[in-house]
Motif scaffolding. Structure first.
Motif, PDB file in Angstrom:
ATOM      1  N   MET A   1      -2.321  -7.166  10.111  1.00  0.00           N
ATOM      2  CA  MET A   1      -1.081  -6.726   9.493  1.00  0.00           C
ATOM      3  C   MET A   1      -1.277  -6.692   7.987  1.00  0.00           C
ATOM      4  SD  MET A   1       2.639  -8.228  10.222  1.00  0.00           S
ATOM      5  CE  MET A   1       3.897  -8.119   9.006  1.00  0.00           C
ATOM      6  N   THR A   2      -0.781  -5.672   7.337  1.00  0.00           N
ATOM      7  CA  THR A   2      -0.912  -5.552   5.888  1.00  0.00           C
ATOM      8  C   THR A   2       0.352  -6.040   5.198  1.00  0.00           C
ATOM      9  OG1 THR A   2      -0.091  -3.295   5.957  1.00  0.00           O
ATOM     10  CG2 THR A   2      -2.480  -3.588   6.074  1.00  0.00           C
ATOM     11  N   SER A   3       0.185  -6.493   3.973  1.00  0.00           N
ATOM     12  CA  SER A   3       1.323  -6.950   3.187  1.00  0.00           C
ATOM     13  C   SER A   3       2.092  -5.757   2.634  1.00  0.00           C
ATOM     14  CB  SER A   3       0.848  -7.801   2.008  1.00  0.00           C
ATOM     15  OG  SER A   3       0.168  -8.928   2.478  1.00  0.00           O
ATOM     16  N   PRO A   4       3.420  -5.855   2.550  1.00  0.00           N
ATOM     17  CA  PRO A   4       4.202  -4.757   1.970  1.00  0.00           C
ATOM     18  C   PRO A   4       3.836  -4.562   0.493  1.00  0.00           C
ATOM     19  CG  PRO A   4       5.645  -6.385   3.013  1.00  0.00           C
ATOM     20  CD  PRO A   4       4.256  -6.943   3.020  1.00  0.00           C
ATOM     21  N   LEU A   5       3.891  -3.318   0.062  1.00  0.00           N
ATOM     22  CA  LEU A   5       3.634  -3.017  -1.349  1.00  0.00           C
ATOM     23  C   LEU A   5       4.896  -3.243  -2.162  1.00  0.00           C
ATOM     24  CD1 LEU A   5       1.675   0.350  -1.140  1.00  0.00           C
ATOM     25  CD2 LEU A   5       0.800  -1.819  -1.975  1.00  0.00           C
ATOM     26  N   ARG A   6       4.707  -3.733  -3.365  1.00  0.00           N
ATOM     27  CA  ARG A   6       5.826  -3.808  -4.306  1.00  0.00           C
ATOM     28  C   ARG A   6       6.078  -2.405  -4.842  1.00  0.00           C
ATOM     29  NH1 ARG A   6       3.478  -8.358  -8.081  1.00  0.00           N
ATOM     30  NH2 ARG A   6       2.604  -6.406  -8.771  1.00  0.00           N
ATOM     31  N   PHE A   7       7.285  -2.145  -5.268  1.00  0.00           N
ATOM     32  CA  PHE A   7       7.699  -0.838  -5.769  1.00  0.00           C
ATOM     33  C   PHE A   7       6.778  -0.360  -6.891  1.00  0.00           C
ATOM     34  CE2 PHE A   7      10.357   1.848  -8.513  1.00  0.00           C
ATOM     35  CZ  PHE A   7      10.769   2.799  -7.593  1.00  0.00           C
ATOM     36  N   ASN A   8       6.516  -1.218  -7.869  1.00  0.00           N
ATOM     37  CA  ASN A   8       5.675  -0.822  -9.009  1.00  0.00           C
ATOM     38  C   ASN A   8       4.238  -0.517  -8.577  1.00  0.00           C
ATOM     39  OD1 ASN A   8       7.766  -1.012 -10.813  1.00  0.00           O
ATOM     40  ND2 ASN A   8       7.214  -3.047 -11.543  1.00  0.00           N
ATOM     41  N   ASP A   9       3.713  -1.250  -7.623  1.00  0.00           N
ATOM     42  CA  ASP A   9       2.368  -0.963  -7.106  1.00  0.00           C
ATOM     43  C   ASP A   9       2.328   0.399  -6.420  1.00  0.00           C
ATOM     44  OD1 ASP A   9       1.364  -3.369  -8.073  1.00  0.00           O
ATOM     45  OD2 ASP A   9       1.791  -4.427  -6.200  1.00  0.00           O
ATOM     46  N   ALA A  10       3.363   0.711  -5.647  1.00  0.00           N
ATOM     47  CA  ALA A  10       3.445   2.011  -4.987  1.00  0.00           C
ATOM     48  C   ALA A  10       3.486   3.137  -6.019  1.00  0.00           C
ATOM     49  CB  ALA A  10       4.665   2.069  -4.075  1.00  0.00           C
ATOM     50  N   LEU A  11       4.203   2.927  -7.116  1.00  0.00           N
ATOM     51  CA  LEU A  11       4.258   3.941  -8.178  1.00  0.00           C
ATOM     52  C   LEU A  11       2.898   4.150  -8.826  1.00  0.00           C
ATOM     53  CD1 LEU A  11       7.621   3.126 -10.009  1.00  0.00           C
ATOM     54  CD2 LEU A  11       7.121   5.077  -8.520  1.00  0.00           C
ATOM     55  N   LEU A  12       2.182   3.069  -9.100  1.00  0.00           N
ATOM     56  CA  LEU A  12       0.852   3.191  -9.711  1.00  0.00           C
ATOM     57  C   LEU A  12      -0.122   3.916  -8.779  1.00  0.00           C
ATOM     58  CD1 LEU A  12       0.458  -0.337 -11.343  1.00  0.00           C
ATOM     59  CD2 LEU A  12       0.682   1.860 -12.528  1.00  0.00           C
ATOM     60  N   ILE A  13      -0.087   3.575  -7.510  1.00  0.00           N
ATOM     61  CA  ILE A  13      -0.965   4.222  -6.532  1.00  0.00           C
ATOM     62  C   ILE A  13      -0.640   5.709  -6.448  1.00  0.00           C
ATOM     63  CG2 ILE A  13      -1.490   4.375  -4.062  1.00  0.00           C
ATOM     64  CD1 ILE A  13      -1.102   1.261  -4.024  1.00  0.00           C
ATOM     65  N   THR A  14       0.633   6.027  -6.386  1.00  0.00           N
ATOM     66  CA  THR A  14       1.064   7.424  -6.293  1.00  0.00           C
ATOM     67  C   THR A  14       0.639   8.207  -7.518  1.00  0.00           C
ATOM     68  OG1 THR A  14       2.928   6.788  -4.890  1.00  0.00           O
ATOM     69  CG2 THR A  14       3.074   8.921  -6.012  1.00  0.00           C
ATOM     70  N   SER A  59       6.605   1.241   0.894  1.00  0.00           N
ATOM     71  CA  SER A  59       6.337  -0.203   0.971  1.00  0.00           C
ATOM     72  C   SER A  59       5.198  -0.533   1.938  1.00  0.00           C
ATOM     73  CB  SER A  59       7.603  -0.957   1.371  1.00  0.00           C
ATOM     74  OG  SER A  59       8.011  -0.585   2.668  1.00  0.00           O
ATOM     75  N   ASP A  60       4.779   0.438   2.735  1.00  0.00           N
ATOM     76  CA  ASP A  60       3.729   0.232   3.730  1.00  0.00           C
ATOM     77  C   ASP A  60       2.443   0.921   3.253  1.00  0.00           C
ATOM     78  OD1 ASP A  60       1.961   0.833   5.971  1.00  0.00           O
ATOM     79  OD2 ASP A  60       3.610   0.244   7.278  1.00  0.00           O
ATOM     80  N   PRO A  61       1.388   0.160   2.947  1.00  0.00           N
ATOM     81  CA  PRO A  61       0.170   0.763   2.406  1.00  0.00           C
ATOM     82  C   PRO A  61      -0.440   1.842   3.302  1.00  0.00           C
ATOM     83  CG  PRO A  61      -0.008  -1.637   2.383  1.00  0.00           C
ATOM     84  CD  PRO A  61       1.264  -1.291   3.085  1.00  0.00           C
ATOM     85  N   VAL A  62      -0.392   1.663   4.606  1.00  0.00           N
ATOM     86  CA  VAL A  62      -0.978   2.646   5.525  1.00  0.00           C
ATOM     87  C   VAL A  62      -0.154   3.939   5.500  1.00  0.00           C
ATOM     88  CG1 VAL A  62      -1.512   3.146   7.939  1.00  0.00           C
ATOM     89  CG2 VAL A  62      -2.024   0.884   6.987  1.00  0.00           C
ATOM     90  N   LYS A  63       1.157   3.808   5.626  1.00  0.00           N
ATOM     91  CA  LYS A  63       2.023   4.995   5.614  1.00  0.00           C
ATOM     92  C   LYS A  63       1.978   5.703   4.267  1.00  0.00           C
ATOM     93  CE  LYS A  63       5.308   3.321   9.051  1.00  0.00           C
ATOM     94  NZ  LYS A  63       6.689   2.859   9.269  1.00  0.00           N
ATOM     95  N   LEU A  64       1.943   4.936   3.175  1.00  0.00           N
ATOM     96  CA  LEU A  64       1.872   5.544   1.847  1.00  0.00           C
ATOM     97  C   LEU A  64       0.576   6.331   1.704  1.00  0.00           C
ATOM     98  CD1 LEU A  64       3.016   5.995  -0.987  1.00  0.00           C
ATOM     99  CD2 LEU A  64       1.860   3.881  -1.683  1.00  0.00           C
ATOM    100  N   GLY A  65      -0.534   5.742   2.105  1.00  0.00           N
ATOM    101  CA  GLY A  65      -1.819   6.433   2.027  1.00  0.00           C
ATOM    102  C   GLY A  65      -1.812   7.723   2.829  1.00  0.00           C
ATOM    103  N   GLN A  66      -1.248   7.685   4.028  1.00  0.00           N
ATOM    104  CA  GLN A  66      -1.176   8.877   4.868  1.00  0.00           C
ATOM    105  C   GLN A  66      -0.322   9.967   4.220  1.00  0.00           C
ATOM    106  OE1 GLN A  66       0.340   7.079   8.453  1.00  0.00           O
ATOM    107  NE2 GLN A  66      -1.711   6.650   9.263  1.00  0.00           N
TER     108      GLN A  66
END
Length: 89
Positions: A1-14, A59-66
């Motif tokens: 199971m992966t840890s949820p992403l914080r909002f700011n981390d998701a923004l940086l990745i995006t 918030s989900d690293p797998v779904k965000l990556g996809q």
């Protein structure tokens, strides 16, 4: 199971996923937590793409990556070219 992403981390990745372009991100104050992303050509300040990310995706690293891979592929088919990128571990 992966840890949820914080909002700011998701923004940086995006933001990194769409280099060399810039990302503009926003949510509506009274909205449902959905994140709207517009990819902008920095030299001309024109939008080249757009996507919406519900909180269940960003918030989900797998779904965000996809979703980011899918959006990059869709824009690439339209003639937009990005720097190499992969979802961080």
């Amino acid at each position: 199971m992966t840890s949820p992403l914080r909002f700011n981390d998701a923004l940086l990745i995006t933001d990194r996923a769409f280099k060399p372009f810039q990302c503009v991100a926003w949510t509506l104050m009274e909205g449902n937590g959905e994140l709207s992303i517009t990819v902008v050509d920095g030299s001309e300040s024109r939008p080249v793409g757009h996507c919406k990310l519900p909180s269940s995706v960003y918030s989900d690293p797998v779904k965000l990556g996809q979703k980011l891979e899918q959006t990059r592929a869709d824009l690439t088919r339209q003639g937009i070219h990005f720097a190499p990128w992969h979802m961080p571990a």
